[in-house]
Design an enzyme around this catalytic site. Sequence first.
Site: not given
Length: 321
Positions: A61, A172, A189, A253, A280, A282
């Site tokens: 405290d 990818f 994508r 990535v 990710n 998605h």
Amino acid sequence: MSDETSFLSHARYGKDKVRIFRIVREGKWHHIVEYNVQALLEGDIETSYTEADNSVVVATDSIKNITYYIAKISPHVLVPERFALHLATHLVSKYAHIHKAFVAIEQLRWSRIPVPGEQGTAEHPHSFIRDGDEKRIVKVEVDASKGKDKIIANVTAGLSDLLVLKTTESAFSGFVRDKYTILKEVDDRILSTSIDLTYTFAPVKIPKPADAQVEEFVVPAEIAPGSVWDTAVPTNARKVTLETFATDNSASVQATLYRMARLILAQHAHVQTVSYALPNKHYIPVDMGYLGVENLVPAQAEVFMPIAAPSGLITATVSRK
């Protein structure tokens, strides 16, 4: 159980989730910060565990109250790195038996509300908007174990929960294919992630507070660019992160992460490591083939289903040589 079977190998305690909102007034122009603070201590405290001796305990405290007090008096409260160092330095300087202090801060994101001004849009002097879930992160370790006049600080900073998305220029392909692989290779994508970034600075020496109450904290008069004292570093690191994410024609990535981290190191001479965690987010194109509508080919995919879990998680640390 006999004393020979175990020993106290590590101990640290303090106060967590101390919520602070601070206003700094410069006439009609107000600044605000909102922090979630954790402050923990290490030192000669083992007897509080092993012998039930509370004489070595600074009450949690009290640590909370000290945190509020330093937030009130500190001229550095608007800069989380400096405020964390001020608080931690005070804690190790005030108590002879406390040798290390660990302060972690989450700063919530507030921005000024734009309003009409005499020369177009202007920032309002005292009205703000909560600008997303992104947080600025600071963690400091202030170490006085070699003496109260030989204080060393280690600082890690960064950001978390920075949600980003790009609708193209992400691919990818070429990944391992075996009997478990059903994922299709794609040359276009959606790429989305919630960015967590941390970067560590080279250790810095902290001068011993010169006042009797050890409440003083002095920032160096000359500030080295890219150092922990340089208030431009967080803005620059965020800028590099966002611009690289947006403009990199991403092969993965992993590749984009590496490029972001290297750029931060190149632009900030006192940053020693850069770490990212990129989960990710998605977005799966909806199969409308049963209706005779093409929505799976990347160039024609326009309707997606957001998927929360499971998700990929890509992490890495890039260090200065």
